[in-house]
Scaffold this motif. Structure first.
Motif, PDB file in Angstrom:
ATOM      1  N   THR A 252      42.577  39.066  32.347  1.00 32.67           N
ATOM      2  CA  THR A 252      41.692  37.385  32.680  1.00 32.67           C
ATOM      3  C   THR A 252      41.593  37.168  33.777  1.00 32.67           C
ATOM      4  O   THR A 252      42.672  37.013  33.559  1.00 32.67           O
ATOM      5  CB  THR A 252      41.941  37.304  31.313  1.00 32.67           C
ATOM      6  OG1 THR A 252      41.280  38.099  29.957  1.00 32.67           O
ATOM      7  CG2 THR A 252      40.137  35.962  31.037  1.00 32.67           C
ATOM      8  N   LYS A 253      40.127  36.471  34.283  1.00 29.84           N
ATOM      9  CA  LYS A 253      40.384  36.508  35.593  1.00 29.84           C
ATOM     10  C   LYS A 253      40.900  34.624  35.138  1.00 29.84           C
ATOM     11  O   LYS A 253      39.973  33.767  34.786  1.00 29.84           O
ATOM     12  CB  LYS A 253      38.919  36.275  36.024  1.00 29.84           C
ATOM     13  CG  LYS A 253      38.555  35.330  37.631  1.00 29.84           C
ATOM     14  CD  LYS A 253      40.064  36.737  38.535  1.00 29.84           C
ATOM     15  CE  LYS A 253      39.362  35.811  39.115  1.00 29.84           C
ATOM     16  NZ  LYS A 253      40.394  36.778  40.997  1.00 29.84           N
ATOM     17  N   THR A 254      42.358  34.695  35.512  1.00 29.24           N
ATOM     18  CA  THR A 254      42.629  33.527  35.575  1.00 29.24           C
ATOM     19  C   THR A 254      44.064  32.923  36.808  1.00 29.24           C
ATOM     20  O   THR A 254      44.424  34.208  36.815  1.00 29.24           O
ATOM     21  CB  THR A 254      43.585  33.182  34.141  1.00 29.24           C
ATOM     22  OG1 THR A 254      44.874  33.929  34.453  1.00 29.24           O
ATOM     23  CG2 THR A 254      43.083  33.536  32.862  1.00 29.24           C
ATOM     24  N   THR A 257      46.805  36.177  36.134  1.00 33.24           N
ATOM     25  CA  THR A 257      46.698  37.478  36.570  1.00 33.24           C
ATOM     26  C   THR A 257      46.116  37.548  37.803  1.00 33.24           C
ATOM     27  O   THR A 257      46.908  38.446  38.299  1.00 33.24           O
ATOM     28  CB  THR A 257      44.998  37.509  36.112  1.00 33.24           C
ATOM     29  OG1 THR A 257      45.180  37.037  34.697  1.00 33.24           O
ATOM     30  CG2 THR A 257      45.041  39.289  35.770  1.00 33.24           C
ATOM     31  N   ASP A 258      45.759  36.448  38.657  1.00 37.27           N
ATOM     32  CA  ASP A 258      45.560  36.495  40.021  1.00 37.27           C
ATOM     33  C   ASP A 258      47.441  36.721  40.382  1.00 37.27           C
ATOM     34  O   ASP A 258      47.006  37.463  41.281  1.00 37.27           O
ATOM     35  CB  ASP A 258      44.814  35.289  40.508  1.00 37.27           C
ATOM     36  CG  ASP A 258      43.140  35.296  40.727  1.00 37.27           C
ATOM     37  OD1 ASP A 258      43.243  35.976  40.215  1.00 37.27           O
ATOM     38  OD2 ASP A 258      43.270  33.785  40.665  1.00 37.27           O
ATOM     39  N   ARG A 292      35.192  44.616  36.924  1.00 30.80           N
ATOM     40  CA  ARG A 292      35.740  42.871  36.573  1.00 30.80           C
ATOM     41  C   ARG A 292      36.605  42.711  35.518  1.00 30.80           C
ATOM     42  O   ARG A 292      36.492  43.939  33.584  1.00 30.80           O
ATOM     43  CB  ARG A 292      34.123  41.943  36.210  1.00 30.80           C
ATOM     44  CG  ARG A 292      33.552  42.367  34.772  1.00 30.80           C
ATOM     45  CD  ARG A 292      32.567  41.339  34.475  1.00 30.80           C
ATOM     46  NE  ARG A 292      31.915  41.092  33.151  1.00 30.80           N
ATOM     47  CZ  ARG A 292      32.403  40.798  31.952  1.00 30.80           C
ATOM     48  NH1 ARG A 292      34.015  39.573  32.044  1.00 30.80           N
ATOM     49  NH2 ARG A 292      31.678  40.800  30.899  1.00 30.80           N
ATOM     50  N   THR A 295      36.271  37.356  31.590  1.00 30.61           N
ATOM     51  CA  THR A 295      36.399  36.076  31.798  1.00 30.61           C
ATOM     52  C   THR A 295      37.101  34.634  30.796  1.00 30.61           C
ATOM     53  O   THR A 295      37.225  35.312  29.532  1.00 30.61           O
ATOM     54  CB  THR A 295      35.276  34.513  32.218  1.00 30.61           C
ATOM     55  OG1 THR A 295      33.946  35.113  31.099  1.00 30.61           O
ATOM     56  CG2 THR A 295      34.277  36.305  32.790  1.00 30.61           C
TER      57      THR A 295
END
Length: 328
Positions: A252-254, A257-258, A292, A295
């Motif tokens: 999940t794009k957080t 995670t980055d 992707r 989100t």
């Protein structure tokens, strides 16, 4: 005679080839069009779904917790943001206030029993009651969340297979994810039982708590602990009208995670091999044209459904909000 046999074989081959070519051509012409799935709009919310509710959300300064807090307030809840990242937590609270929502920020380290009890006490002081909680706070490694990755200086705190994992890494991850979820749940449960009106809790697990995940044993074991705690609490508190469920996401794009992907790149750069690349994408991520991740708003959508009265028949569930990761 030999020539005639060869000629017949050539004709047969040509016919078979032509047959399969026509089939492939027909399929190519009639093959369904591939489509990406559009993520839920970050501005979407279900009006008044949580009207009058008071909800604690741990780890709400960033990522999934932040999205959940913002949307919960839009849906009518009074939101209590609990996080040890004070600057980011207050920034999330300001966003909610600017949208006309009711919010309180309480600096909280969920590893501390005192902090968890204080969180509930401040909630009651401000809003007079408590209806539920999202126990979202968690870490992926032994580095304090918010600190940038420095592989050389932090090596003892970073994920490793069991034989190379340090005590510091293991203890920190377990203290936050497993013990911290227990302590924050305990403080919330005591208040819900005291009020005697039921309630709902949602814990945040991970695919790591439903399957294995290479190279990060403390994270995997701690998320299994979260899901075990969720099921245990669902059984113990069903008689009191308190529902307990968990959500378990893949990538999940957080910010977490980055940082995890940054860590993976650093490991590869250093030539460290393992099973980490065996499976990296969910079904939906794999088939998306841009690959992707999910989100935070997609995760918040399910979390708030489980928290709401719409999920009145759901408890003890460990829901895979993972884009199909655990389906294959």
């Amino acid at each position: 005679m030999k020539t005639m046999i060869m000629a017949r074989q050539c004709i047969k081959f040509s016919l078979v080839f032509s047959f399969f070519f026509l089939i492939s051509l027909t399929y190519a012409q009639t093959s369904p069009k591939k489509n990406d799935i559009t993520p839920i709009d970050s501005m979407y919310f279900a009006k008044d779904r949580l009207k009058g509710k008071v909800v604690i959300i741990t780890g709400a300064a960033r990522g999934i917790g932040r999205a959940t807090a913002i949307r919960a307030a839009k849906e009518g809840a009074s939101v209590v943001i609990a996080d040890w990242l004070e600057k980011e937590g207050k920034a999330t609270a300001k966003i909610i206030e600017s949208n006309g929502g009711k919010v309180l920020f309480v600096k909280t380290d969920i590893r501390s029993t005192g902090d968890c009890n204080n969180l509930v006490a401040e909630t009651i002081k401000k809003f007079g009651k408590l209806d539920g909680a999202v126990l979202n706070a968690g870490v992926m490694d032994g580095v304090h969340s918010g600190d940038p990755l420095d592989y050389d200086k932090q090596s003892a705190l970073l994920p490793n297979p069991v034989d190379a994992a340090s005590d510091e890494y293991w203890d920190f991850v377990f203290d936050v994810n497993a013990t911290g979820t227990f302590k924050s749940m305990r403080s919330v449960m005591k208040q819900l039982l005291k009020e005697g009106k039921g309630g709902a809790l949602v814990t945040v697990g991970s695919i790591a708590g439903l399957t294995g995940l290479a190279g990060n044993p403390a994270y995997v074991a701690s998320k299994y602990a979260v899901n075990g705690l969720t099921r245990n609490a669902a059984i113990d508190y069903a008689p009191y009208g308190i529902r307990v469920n968990s959500v378990n996401m893949a990538a999940t794009k957080t910010p977490m995670t980055d940082k995890a992907f940054e860590f993976v790149k650093e490991v590869k750069k250093r030539g460290i091999t393992g099973m980490g690349g065996a499976k990296t994408e969910s079904l939906l991520m794999q088939n998306d044209s841009k690959h992707r991740m999910s989100t935070p708003w997609e995760q918040a959508s399910v979390i708030l459904f489980l928290l709401s009265d719409e999920a009145s028949n759901l408890t003890g569930g460990t829901y895979a909000t993972d884009g199909g990761w655990t389906a294959y």
